[in-house]
Design a protein around this motif. Structure first.
Motif, mmCIF file in Angstrom:
data_model
loop_
_atom_site.group_PDB
_atom_site.id
_atom_site.type_symbol
_atom_site.label_atom_id
_atom_site.label_comp_id
_atom_site.label_asym_id
_atom_site.label_seq_id
_atom_site.Cartn_x
_atom_site.Cartn_y
_atom_site.Cartn_z
ATOM 1 N N ARG A 90 0.826 -1.216 0.000
ATOM 2 C CA ARG A 90 0.000 0.000 0.000
ATOM 3 C C ARG A 90 0.858 1.263 0.000
ATOM 4 N NH1 ARG A 90 -3.459 -3.066 3.740
ATOM 5 N NH2 ARG A 90 -5.264 -3.671 2.535
ATOM 6 N N SER A 91 1.897 1.271 0.822
ATOM 7 C CA SER A 91 2.754 2.453 0.848
ATOM 8 C C SER A 91 3.574 2.564 -0.441
ATOM 9 C CB SER A 91 3.650 2.469 2.087
ATOM 10 O OG SER A 91 4.412 1.291 2.216
ATOM 11 N N TRP A 92 3.939 1.437 -1.045
ATOM 12 C CA TRP A 92 4.630 1.465 -2.334
ATOM 13 C C TRP A 92 3.740 2.096 -3.401
ATOM 14 C CZ3 TRP A 92 8.939 1.261 -4.975
ATOM 15 C CH2 TRP A 92 8.888 1.032 -6.342
ATOM 16 N N ARG A 93 2.445 1.755 -3.408
ATOM 17 C CA ARG A 93 1.511 2.255 -4.417
ATOM 18 C C ARG A 93 1.322 3.770 -4.328
ATOM 19 N NH1 ARG A 93 0.251 -0.086 -8.677
ATOM 20 N NH2 ARG A 93 -1.884 0.592 -8.613
ATOM 21 N N LYS A 94 1.676 4.379 -3.187
ATOM 22 C CA LYS A 94 1.548 5.831 -3.024
ATOM 23 C C LYS A 94 2.729 6.579 -3.649
ATOM 24 C CE LYS A 94 -1.158 5.563 1.203
ATOM 25 N NZ LYS A 94 -1.179 5.860 2.641
ATOM 26 N N SER A 95 3.752 5.859 -4.050
ATOM 27 C CA SER A 95 4.917 6.529 -4.645
ATOM 28 C C SER A 95 4.587 6.989 -6.065
ATOM 29 C CB SER A 95 6.131 5.602 -4.632
ATOM 30 O OG SER A 95 5.938 4.497 -5.471
ATOM 31 N N ASP A 96 5.406 7.884 -6.581
ATOM 32 C CA ASP A 96 5.208 8.451 -7.915
ATOM 33 C C ASP A 96 5.747 7.474 -8.961
ATOM 34 O OD1 ASP A 96 5.105 9.942 -10.233
ATOM 35 O OD2 ASP A 96 6.074 11.722 -9.373
ATOM 36 N N SER A 97 4.889 6.575 -9.410
ATOM 37 C CA SER A 97 5.322 5.549 -10.356
ATOM 38 C C SER A 97 5.652 6.138 -11.723
ATOM 39 C CB SER A 97 4.273 4.441 -10.477
ATOM 40 O OG SER A 97 3.053 4.974 -10.952
ATOM 41 N N ALA A 98 5.006 7.237 -12.092
ATOM 42 C CA ALA A 98 5.310 7.870 -13.379
ATOM 43 C C ALA A 98 6.751 8.398 -13.368
ATOM 44 C CB ALA A 98 4.325 8.991 -13.673
ATOM 45 N N ARG A 99 7.173 8.985 -12.264
ATOM 46 C CA ARG A 99 8.564 9.462 -12.163
ATOM 47 C C ARG A 99 9.524 8.281 -12.202
ATOM 48 N NH1 ARG A 99 11.760 13.709 -9.523
ATOM 49 N NH2 ARG A 99 13.690 13.618 -10.692
ATOM 50 N N GLY A 100 9.183 7.214 -11.496
ATOM 51 C CA GLY A 100 10.029 6.026 -11.513
ATOM 52 C C GLY A 100 10.205 5.475 -12.911
ATOM 53 N N ARG A 101 9.130 5.418 -13.651
ATOM 54 C CA ARG A 101 9.206 4.905 -15.028
ATOM 55 C C ARG A 101 10.030 5.848 -15.900
ATOM 56 N NH1 ARG A 101 7.599 1.386 -18.592
ATOM 57 N NH2 ARG A 101 6.791 1.959 -20.630
ATOM 58 N N ALA A 102 9.836 7.139 -15.735
ATOM 59 C CA ALA A 102 10.583 8.112 -16.522
ATOM 60 C C ALA A 102 12.083 8.002 -16.248
ATOM 61 C CB ALA A 102 10.091 9.530 -16.239
ATOM 62 N N VAL A 103 12.448 7.833 -14.988
ATOM 63 C CA VAL A 103 13.868 7.685 -14.639
ATOM 64 C C VAL A 103 14.426 6.411 -15.249
ATOM 65 C CG1 VAL A 103 15.470 7.285 -12.713
ATOM 66 C CG2 VAL A 103 13.785 9.122 -12.570
ATOM 67 N N MET A 104 13.688 5.328 -15.169
ATOM 68 C CA MET A 104 14.165 4.074 -15.730
ATOM 69 C C MET A 104 14.315 4.175 -17.253
ATOM 70 S SD MET A 104 14.872 2.195 -13.260
ATOM 71 C CE MET A 104 14.818 3.066 -11.711
ATOM 72 N N LEU A 105 13.401 4.851 -17.932
ATOM 73 C CA LEU A 105 13.523 5.020 -19.379
ATOM 74 C C LEU A 105 14.725 5.903 -19.715
ATOM 75 C CD1 LEU A 105 9.769 5.389 -20.402
ATOM 76 C CD2 LEU A 105 11.298 3.448 -20.834
ATOM 77 N N ALA A 106 14.975 6.928 -18.899
ATOM 78 C CA ALA A 106 16.153 7.775 -19.118
ATOM 79 C C ALA A 106 17.432 6.966 -18.924
ATOM 80 C CB ALA A 106 16.120 8.974 -18.174
ATOM 81 N N LEU A 107 17.434 6.082 -17.944
ATOM 82 C CA LEU A 107 18.600 5.215 -17.738
ATOM 83 C C LEU A 107 18.810 4.285 -18.928
ATOM 84 C CD1 LEU A 107 18.197 4.376 -13.950
ATOM 85 C CD2 LEU A 107 20.123 5.592 -14.995
ATOM 86 N N LEU A 108 17.724 3.728 -19.449
ATOM 87 C CA LEU A 108 17.832 2.879 -20.645
ATOM 88 C C LEU A 108 18.432 3.664 -21.803
ATOM 89 C CD1 LEU A 108 14.480 0.868 -20.549
ATOM 90 C CD2 LEU A 108 16.772 -0.119 -20.592
ATOM 91 N N ASP A 109 17.966 4.894 -21.981
ATOM 92 C CA ASP A 109 18.491 5.742 -23.051
ATOM 93 C C ASP A 109 19.971 6.048 -22.863
ATOM 94 O OD1 ASP A 109 16.092 5.876 -24.411
ATOM 95 O OD2 ASP A 109 15.527 7.835 -23.592
ATOM 96 N N ASP A 110 20.442 5.989 -21.604
ATOM 97 C CA ASP A 110 21.847 6.293 -21.290
ATOM 98 C C ASP A 110 22.701 5.032 -21.220
ATOM 99 O OD1 ASP A 110 23.976 7.975 -20.801
ATOM 100 O OD2 ASP A 110 23.379 8.516 -18.771
ATOM 101 N N GLY A 111 22.145 3.902 -21.667
ATOM 102 C CA GLY A 111 22.938 2.687 -21.768
ATOM 103 C C GLY A 111 22.898 1.755 -20.578
ATOM 104 N N VAL A 112 21.984 1.993 -19.636
ATOM 105 C CA VAL A 112 21.846 1.090 -18.493
ATOM 106 C C VAL A 112 20.753 0.088 -18.833
ATOM 107 C CG1 VAL A 112 21.272 0.888 -16.042
ATOM 108 C CG2 VAL A 112 22.565 2.870 -16.856
#
Length: 100
Positions: free
Chosen positions: A42-64
């Motif tokens: 429940r507390s995990w679901r309150k986090s900003d998942s859109a930001r998390g996804r955006a960061v992960m996509l930026a990392l993918l774009d940077d070769g991670v």
């Protein structure tokens, strides 16, 4: 090394002024973009998942390479301090590129 990764991620988040929790144990790490402690689903679901996804996509774009279905980071035995330092720089760029 997992502990070093998580502590490094916390330092990068702090330097960027981003409220988030770094979770994980052993070779795993995951970021929950929330200022509240994450203790369960429940507390995990309150986090900003859109930001998390955006960061992960930026990392993918940077070769991670990440699992595209999730936001968990997995270290392998071949990851050392140099790779963690490189990741920290890329993580900082991903945070900067996704700030609102």
């Amino acid at each position: 090394r997992g502990r070093l990764l998580r502590e490094t991620m916390k330092a990068v988040l702090g330097a960027a002024g981003v409220s988030a929790q770094v979770l994980g144990d052993g070779p795993l790490a995951q970021v929950a973009f929330t200022s509240e402690p994450v203790t369960d689903h429940r507390s995990w679901r309150k986090s900003d998942s859109a930001r998390g996804r955006a960061v992960m996509l930026a990392l993918l774009d940077d070769g991670v390479f990440l699992n595209p279905m999730g936001t968990k980071l997995y270290l392998s035995i071949s990851h050392g301090e140099a790779e963690i330092d490189d990741f920290a720089a890329k993580f900082g760029r991903a945070l900067a590129s996704t700030s609102s």
